[in-house]
Design an enzyme around this catalytic site. Sequence first.
Site, PDB file in Angstrom:
ATOM      1  N   THR A   1     -19.208  -7.934   6.558  1.00 53.68           N
ATOM      2  CA  THR A   1     -19.541  -8.370   5.194  1.00 53.68           C
ATOM      3  C   THR A   1     -18.484  -9.326   4.660  1.00 53.68           C
ATOM      4  O   THR A   1     -18.808 -10.358   4.067  1.00 53.68           O
ATOM      5  CB  THR A   1     -19.669  -7.147   4.259  1.00 53.68           C
ATOM      6  OG1 THR A   1     -20.700  -6.298   4.762  1.00 53.68           O
ATOM      7  CG2 THR A   1     -19.985  -7.556   2.835  1.00 53.68           C
TER       8      THR A   1
ATOM      9  N   ALA B   1     -15.923 -10.777   6.643  1.00 54.82           N
ATOM     10  CA  ALA B   1     -15.663 -11.838   7.624  1.00 54.82           C
ATOM     11  C   ALA B   1     -16.639 -12.998   7.456  1.00 54.82           C
ATOM     12  O   ALA B   1     -16.252 -14.165   7.564  1.00 54.82           O
ATOM     13  CB  ALA B   1     -15.746 -11.274   9.042  1.00 54.82           C
ATOM     14  N   ARG B   2     -17.881 -12.690   7.127  1.00 53.31           N
ATOM     15  CA  ARG B   2     -18.897 -13.734   6.948  1.00 53.31           C
ATOM     16  C   ARG B   2     -18.702 -14.523   5.663  1.00 53.31           C
ATOM     17  O   ARG B   2     -19.370 -15.525   5.444  1.00 53.31           O
ATOM     18  CB  ARG B   2     -20.286 -13.111   6.994  1.00 53.31           C
ATOM     19  CG  ARG B   2     -20.604 -12.560   8.361  1.00 53.31           C
ATOM     20  CD  ARG B   2     -21.868 -11.746   8.374  1.00 53.31           C
ATOM     21  NE  ARG B   2     -21.927 -10.994   9.615  1.00 53.31           N
ATOM     22  CZ  ARG B   2     -23.043 -10.672  10.234  1.00 53.31           C
ATOM     23  NH1 ARG B   2     -24.207 -11.041   9.738  1.00 53.31           N
ATOM     24  NH2 ARG B   2     -23.002  -9.979  11.339  1.00 53.31           N
TER      25      ARG B   2
ATOM     26  N   LEU C   1      -2.950  -3.247   4.034  1.00 53.21           N
ATOM     27  CA  LEU C   1      -3.979  -4.184   4.476  1.00 53.21           C
ATOM     28  C   LEU C   1      -3.562  -5.603   4.130  1.00 53.21           C
ATOM     29  O   LEU C   1      -3.067  -5.839   3.023  1.00 53.21           O
ATOM     30  CB  LEU C   1      -5.306  -3.875   3.774  1.00 53.21           C
ATOM     31  CG  LEU C   1      -5.850  -2.458   3.937  1.00 53.21           C
ATOM     32  CD1 LEU C   1      -6.913  -2.173   2.887  1.00 53.21           C
ATOM     33  CD2 LEU C   1      -6.416  -2.282   5.339  1.00 53.21           C
ATOM     34  N   GLU C   2      -3.766  -6.525   5.037  1.00 51.69           N
ATOM     35  CA  GLU C   2      -3.452  -7.934   4.801  1.00 51.69           C
ATOM     36  C   GLU C   2      -4.756  -8.723   4.782  1.00 51.69           C
ATOM     37  O   GLU C   2      -5.544  -8.629   5.715  1.00 51.69           O
ATOM     38  CB  GLU C   2      -2.539  -8.479   5.904  1.00 51.69           C
ATOM     39  CG  GLU C   2      -1.206  -7.765   6.020  1.00 51.69           C
ATOM     40  CD  GLU C   2      -1.189  -6.640   7.043  1.00 51.69           C
ATOM     41  OE1 GLU C   2      -2.066  -6.588   7.923  1.00 51.69           O
ATOM     42  OE2 GLU C   2      -0.291  -5.791   6.961  1.00 51.69           O
TER      43      GLU C   2
ATOM     44  N   GLN D   1     -12.662  -1.405   9.504  1.00 53.76           N
ATOM     45  CA  GLN D   1     -13.021  -0.266  10.342  1.00 53.76           C
ATOM     46  C   GLN D   1     -11.885   0.092  11.290  1.00 53.76           C
ATOM     47  O   GLN D   1     -11.317  -0.774  11.950  1.00 53.76           O
ATOM     48  CB  GLN D   1     -14.280  -0.551  11.163  1.00 53.76           C
ATOM     49  CG  GLN D   1     -14.719   0.657  11.974  1.00 53.76           C
ATOM     50  CD  GLN D   1     -15.994   0.412  12.738  1.00 53.76           C
ATOM     51  OE1 GLN D   1     -16.038  -0.432  13.628  1.00 53.76           O
ATOM     52  NE2 GLN D   1     -17.026   1.152  12.396  1.00 53.76           N
TER      53      GLN D   1
ATOM     54  N   TYR E   1       5.780   6.845  17.552  1.00 55.92           N
ATOM     55  CA  TYR E   1       6.317   6.113  16.396  1.00 55.92           C
ATOM     56  C   TYR E   1       7.265   7.010  15.603  1.00 55.92           C
ATOM     57  O   TYR E   1       8.331   6.578  15.176  1.00 55.92           O
ATOM     58  CB  TYR E   1       5.156   5.629  15.518  1.00 55.92           C
ATOM     59  CG  TYR E   1       5.581   4.643  14.463  1.00 55.92           C
ATOM     60  CD1 TYR E   1       5.747   3.301  14.773  1.00 55.92           C
ATOM     61  CD2 TYR E   1       5.817   5.043  13.154  1.00 55.92           C
ATOM     62  CE1 TYR E   1       6.137   2.379  13.815  1.00 55.92           C
ATOM     63  CE2 TYR E   1       6.206   4.134  12.188  1.00 55.92           C
ATOM     64  CZ  TYR E   1       6.361   2.803  12.520  1.00 55.92           C
ATOM     65  OH  TYR E   1       6.754   1.906  11.562  1.00 55.92           O
TER      66      TYR E   1
END
Length: 189
Positions: free
Chosen positions: A114, A116-117, A137-138, A157, A171
């Site tokens: 959604t 990306a488009r 989130l970037e 996702q 980690y």
Amino acid sequence: MSIKSDKWIRRMAEQEGMIEPFEPGQIRYDSNNQKLVSYGTSSYGYDVRCAREFKIFTNVHSAVVDPKNFDEHSFVDISSDVCIIPPNSFALARTVEYFRIPRSVLTVCLGKSTYARCGIIVNVTPLEPEWEGHVTLEFSNTTPLPAKIYANEGIAQMLFFESDEICDTSYRDRGGKYQGQTGVTLPKT
């Protein structure tokens, strides 16, 4: 290394606290029956939501972006249900969900189609074994137009891959610098 299914994701979230808060199905509508960008468990992944806290790049202070000497004045802080990213610009946010990644698992994040488009690219580095925290989130707006991101709706996702063999050093064992992060976390060296 194999990708994990919805059944495994539900079990790990409900019994091991891997994702909190957790949605066992796909949510596509809000309480007023308005369409959302979907979030929750999918066939082989988990669609995360973006929280209301954003940092948008600005050039007000003519700062240089230097990952070794990052200037917090490079961003404007916003708390809102939507975030407008300027053309050809960049923003940070965080997930609503808090993750606890098992020692045998590596998690990879991909953007939702959604966004990306619409020319909005989501980038997140892998969530390593035994990492925990809110995911920073970037977002890149690759268009010449302002772009809108919606808080509390699906944004990306997460795919979970389980190794055939447990890693020697996780980690957490390494004392990773982003371990336990909450809120939008800026670069550290």
